[in-house]
Every structure is written in C-alpha cells, then in structure tokens.
Design an enzyme around this catalytic site. Structure first.
Site, short mmCIF file in Angstrom:
data_model
loop_
_atom_site.label_atom_id
_atom_site.label_comp_id
_atom_site.label_asym_id
_atom_site.label_seq_id
_atom_site.Cartn_x
_atom_site.Cartn_y
_atom_site.Cartn_z
N ARG A 90 0.82 -1.22 0.00
CA ARG A 90 0.00 0.00 0.00
C ARG A 90 0.85 1.26 0.00
O ARG A 90 0.38 2.32 -0.41
CB ARG A 90 -0.93 0.00 1.22
N LYS B 203 -0.63 -18.19 7.00
CA LYS B 203 -1.46 -18.27 8.19
C LYS B 203 -1.50 -16.92 8.88
O LYS B 203 -0.59 -16.13 8.63
CB LYS B 203 -0.97 -19.37 9.13
N HIS C 236 4.72 -23.13 7.92
CA HIS C 236 6.15 -23.13 7.61
C HIS C 236 6.91 -24.25 8.34
O HIS C 236 8.01 -24.60 7.96
CB HIS C 236 6.80 -21.76 7.82
N LYS D 236 10.51 -27.06 7.41
CA LYS D 236 11.74 -27.16 8.21
C LYS D 236 12.43 -28.49 7.90
O LYS D 236 11.76 -29.54 7.84
CB LYS D 236 11.42 -27.08 9.70
N GLU E 278 9.74 -20.70 22.78
CA GLU E 278 10.38 -19.50 22.22
C GLU E 278 10.82 -18.61 23.36
O GLU E 278 10.12 -18.50 24.37
CB GLU E 278 9.37 -18.73 21.36
N ASP F 140 -2.40 -19.70 17.48
CA ASP F 140 -1.18 -19.27 16.76
C ASP F 140 -0.24 -20.44 16.49
O ASP F 140 0.40 -20.49 15.44
CB ASP F 140 -0.46 -18.20 17.61
N HIS G 133 1.17 -25.56 13.67
CA HIS G 133 2.50 -26.18 13.77
C HIS G 133 2.52 -27.44 14.64
O HIS G 133 3.03 -28.48 14.23
CB HIS G 133 3.52 -25.18 14.34
N LYS H 174 5.62 -18.40 24.63
CA LYS H 174 6.53 -17.27 24.40
C LYS H 174 7.24 -16.95 25.70
O LYS H 174 6.73 -17.25 26.78
CB LYS H 174 5.72 -16.04 23.98
C1 BG6 Z 1 4.55 -18.35 13.63
C2 BG6 Z 1 3.81 -17.75 14.80
O1 BG6 Z 1 3.68 -19.11 12.84
O2 BG6 Z 1 5.61 -19.18 14.10
C3 BG6 Z 1 4.77 -16.95 15.66
O3 BG6 Z 1 2.77 -16.92 14.33
C4 BG6 Z 1 5.95 -17.81 16.07
O4 BG6 Z 1 4.11 -16.44 16.81
C5 BG6 Z 1 6.59 -18.49 14.87
O5 BG6 Z 1 6.91 -16.96 16.70
C6 BG6 Z 1 7.62 -19.50 15.30
O6 BG6 Z 1 8.32 -19.96 14.18
P1 BG6 Z 1 9.81 -20.53 14.31
O7 BG6 Z 1 10.12 -20.98 12.92
O8 BG6 Z 1 10.66 -19.40 14.78
O9 BG6 Z 1 9.74 -21.65 15.29
#
Ligand code: BG6
Length: 490
Positions: free
Chosen positions: A50, A149, A179, A183, A217, A236, A241, A340
């Site tokens: 944008r 996502k 994602h 990995k 994390e 999330d 995942h 987190k």
């Molecule tokens: C994302 C989440 O899909 O994955 C994030 O929205 C998270 O909150 C992230 O931090 C973690 O990904 P990775 O690859 O760092 O484990």
C-alpha cells in the site's frame, strides 16, 4: 548437498510485499535460491504494497532487509545486483481498479509461465484479492495462490476464507502454508520413520510410553501484540505447527510421497484426536501468560505491561495432554507445550519408550532410565537416542544413561536452509505435499474450537509464569499426575 533442480521461469506476485514476512523471510529465501542458481531466466518478483514508493525506494528497503536478516557474509553485492533486477514494486490497493490495471499491464504477455500469487496480508483480504485476480482475468491455468497463516480464527472464519478463495481457484492451485512443514528436521522425521526399518515395530502402544512435543520460544510477542492478543498460543501455534508435528509423528506410513497420500494419512490422525471439552479441559490443558522476568540475564516486561491492558486473558503458553483414538496410539498420551518468553528457543519431539519390564540390576534400578528418542527441531537440528550403558571400570556394575547423538549440521556440514526457501520452491514447482489441504485445516480448527469452547464453559484460569521459566507449574502437574516429567528436566 542435495541436488538443486532449477525451477522454470515464473512470475511471483507478493501481496504484502513491504510487510514483516516479506522482509524477514520471503526476500531472504528468494535471494538464497537465486544465489544458488535455482531461479532462472528472467523470472520476476512483483512486490505489491500500500505504501507509495518508487521501485528504487523499494529496492533500498529490500536491500536493507536482506542485510539485516541474512547471516553474516551471505549478502554479496554481485548477487544482489542480479537478484534486484528481478524485483519490481507496485503500489497496490485491492479496492482500487487502477491497481488491478497496473498489475494486468505488468503480467500481460507472460500468461504461459508459472504465476504464483503470495498473500502475505491480513487474512480478511484473501477473499477480495482472489476475487480481484479472477475478475481481472489474472488467473491462468498455471496460476497458484499461497495463503499465509492465520487462516481464520475458528472453523467458521476459516471456512469463509476457503470458500471465497475456492470460488476463484481450484483446490490443487491453493497452497496453505504451515512453515513448520518446510523445516528440514520436520521433513527428516519422514526419513527417520520411513527410511529406517528400525523404529517402525516400536513406534506404537506397548513400547512407546508417551510422546512429548515442545516448541519453546524466548521471544515475546513484540510488535504483533495487538494482533496476537486476539489470537493466543492455541490458535497461533497449536492449531497448525504443533498439530502438524503430531500428525507426522503419529501417522501411518503413506503408500508414497504423493501429496495426497501423505495428507490422507495426516488427516486420519486429526480425525482420531479425542475431543477436549469443558468436562476434561482442566485435566488436559493448561493456559499460561508470562509476567515480568529475565531471559539470558536481561529483564523483560510482562505481557500485560507490553499490551498496556491488565485485563487480557490471552494465553501466551499452552500445554495439552492429547489422546489419539486408534489402535496404534491407544493409551499413549502425547503431551504438547508451547509458549513465548520461555527459558530459551528450543523445539523437539521426544518419544519416550517404556521402562524395562524387569530389572536384573536391582541395586541400579534408580539409575536405569527409559530409552528416549529426541528429535531436535531447533536449534542444533539432530537426533539423539539415549541408552543405558555400563560405566567402564573393573569393579562394580554401575549404569549410566549415554546418548547416540547426531547433529545434522556437523554431519552434513551445511547451512540449514530456512523453511521458506523450500516452500517457495515447492510452490513454484507445483508440489503441494508440504502444504495443508482444506480438510486438514478444517479438522484442526474443529478440534481446537472444542478446546476454546471448553475453556469458556469451564472458565479455565490463565496461570501466570515468570518470563525465562519453562511455563506455569500447572504444566508440570499435567505430567506429574501421570507419573511423568517434561524432558529435559530442569
Ligand atoms: C509463527 C507464529 O507461525 O511461528 C509466531 O505466528 C511464532 O508467533 C513463529 O513466533 C515461530 O516460528 P519458528 O520458525 O521461529 O519456530
């Protein structure tokens, strides 16, 4: 190094081209694939955003993003010059007809090549963009669309998005990203399970005591806090995942690596997850939220302080005990936790085998530990198998747990490509195996929706945990009750 197969010439249109994902993940991934010669000919990257920016301004931003996000020494001017020649920028407003005309003009004459539209925008725009692509005649037989996502926040909203996009693209043109599936170690799980005959006979009830999956994390929610406050850790991380990790760990062997063969097996696992409702929510789930603490010696604020709202009940941590109702996994619990601001970034799958049925080392019984297979996802990707061994020495018979420890980086001596490098190449090649099919997304939401309803109905508390810890003590009780502990024990 695995052989790199170049992808055919393509046009990649990124909606959300100035956003965080494009800067942190997509541009670095594309740069690496370009540098390794996988992107060929005059393949083009058209970033839409944008912001009113010239192409030169966008390139300056992209260059800075690469310098910031690539590992030291990876940014090389010579490669950047050629890579940047592929990039164009288009100021874009999905609701403005002029924007679509500019995109049409850019794409005209390139109808026969692979055309990928990557939606790295808010999901509320997915339907409108798909519709715009269709009504402006921009969908070709070679078109694919990638959906980032979060895909909705419950089954209903996800279905709405999927319906809207599905009215414009066929299911086999839609690539829903998780994602974690890109990995390396997650894919290695397939190799470990299905390219070795060793584990299969043991990979079941009767030999496996339980499975643990931890995705920890150390980072907080940072700049995404407003978005995150509406989402929480269950939506999330678990809905996508962690459930994908459960599927790959628990599924039966697919008959081939064909995308539908793999996805057919994964969905059977999702459908076999025992629902968690209000009656069992307290016993099977823990919700947590971080308070101020310290990580690696640095003080960090609590979630409420970051958000500026003391009333938020959004969970930044979740632990679950889940059960898979099928023959292979009956009575073998899977314990999941993610959060987190935990002690450190650390993700792994632990398959813990049963105790020996009878010990012939009665004096050593406190030393004998069950075998564990630990699949480390990050950092230091690898596999570790713990075994009991006799300590060397002429006197006594002392036992000690030792490990067969394989670090993939040391073994293969390679940079580990980011998940997005792999996933982008798979989309460009037209291989949807590492993406989620609609029925998988629906099944995952349906199960997660049940937990969210259970929490609301049972008014389940959000437990506080100190930033830098491993989560609330209730997460330890979740396993304690079953006579088990999280690994590694801290
Ligand atoms: C994302 C989440 O899909 O994955 C994030 O929205 C998270 O909150 C992230 O931090 C973690 O990904 P990775 O690859 O760092 O484990």
């Amino acid at each position: 190094m695995a052989k790199l197969v170049p992808v055919e010439e393509f046009d990649l249109v990124i909606f959300g081209g100035t956003g965080d994902l494009a800067r942190r993940k997509l541009l670095p991934a594309l740069y690496h694939r370009h540098r390794d010669g996988q992107i060929t000919g005059d393949s083009r990257i058209i970033a839409n955003g944008r912001s009113a920016m010239t192409r030169a301004e966008y390139l300056a931003m992209a260059r800075a993003a690469l310098q910031e996000n690539l590992a030291d020494g990876d940014f090389v001017d010579k490669h950047w010059r050629k890579f940047s020649a592929r990039i164009d920028y288009l100021q874009f407003d999905a609701l403005a007809p002029g924007s679509w005309q500019s995109l049409q003009a850019l794409l005209k004459g390139y109808e026969s090549r692979t055309r990928v539209t990557y939606l790295a925008t808010a999901p509320s725009l997915f339907g409108a963009i798909a519709k715009g692509l269709k009504s402006n005649g921009l969908i070709t037989p070679q078109s694919r669309i990638v959906l980032e996502k979060p895909l909705g926040r419950d089954l209903e909203s996800a279905s709405k998005i999927n319906d809207e996009v599905g009215r414009c693209f066929r299911e086999n043109q839609i690539y829903r990203i998780d994602h974690y599936l890109g990995k390396e170690t997650v894919q290695n799980l397939l190799a470990l399970r299905f390219a070795n005959s060793l584990f299969e006979p043991m990979w079941r009830r009767g030999t496996v005591d339980h499975v643990q999956i931890t995705v920890a994390e150390d980072l907080g929610v940072g700049g995404r806090i407003e978005f995150y406050d509406n989402v929480g850790a269950l939506r999330d991380m678990v809905q996508n995942h962690l459930l994908q990790l459960v599927c790959l760990t628990a599924m039966e062997s697919p008959s081939s690596l064909h995308h539908d063969a793999v996805r057919d097996e994964k969905i059977k696992v999702l459908r076999a997850l025992r629902p968690i409702d209000a009656a069992v929510a307290r016993e099977h789930t823990v919700r947590g939220q971080y308070s101020a603490g310290a990580i690696s010696g640095e003080t960090v604020p609590g979630y409420h302080d970051e958000l500026g709202d003391d009333a938020s009940l959004t969970e930044t941590f979740v632990a679950l005990k889940i059960e898979i109702d099928n023959w292979r996994w009956s009575n073998v619990p899977f314990y999941l936790r993610t959060g987190k601001r935990l002690n450190r970034k650390h993700s792994e799958i632990v398959v813990q085998f049963q105790d020996v049925p009878h010990s012939i080392f009665p004096e050593q019984s406190f030393n004998v530990q069950p075998n564990r297979l630990v699949i480390r996802l990050q950092p230091d990707e690898g596999v570790k198998l713990s075994l009991m061994a006799k300590e060397p020495g002429p006197g006594g018979f002392d036992l000690r747990a030792v490990s067969l420890d394989l670090s993939f980086e040391e073994t293969f001596g390679l940079r580990y490509p980011d998940a997005y490098e792999r996933l982008l190449m798979e989309v460009l090649r037209g291989n949807p195996a590492l993406f989620m099919r609609r029925d998988e997304v629906d099944a995952a939401w349906q199960w997660v929706d049940g937990i969210i309803e259970g929490w609301a109905e049972s008014q389940q508390k959000v437990e506080s945990y100190i930033a830098g810890s491993w989560g609330p003590s209730a997460a330890d009780f979740l396993l304690d009750r079953d006579g088990r502990r999280w690994y590694p024990e801290v």
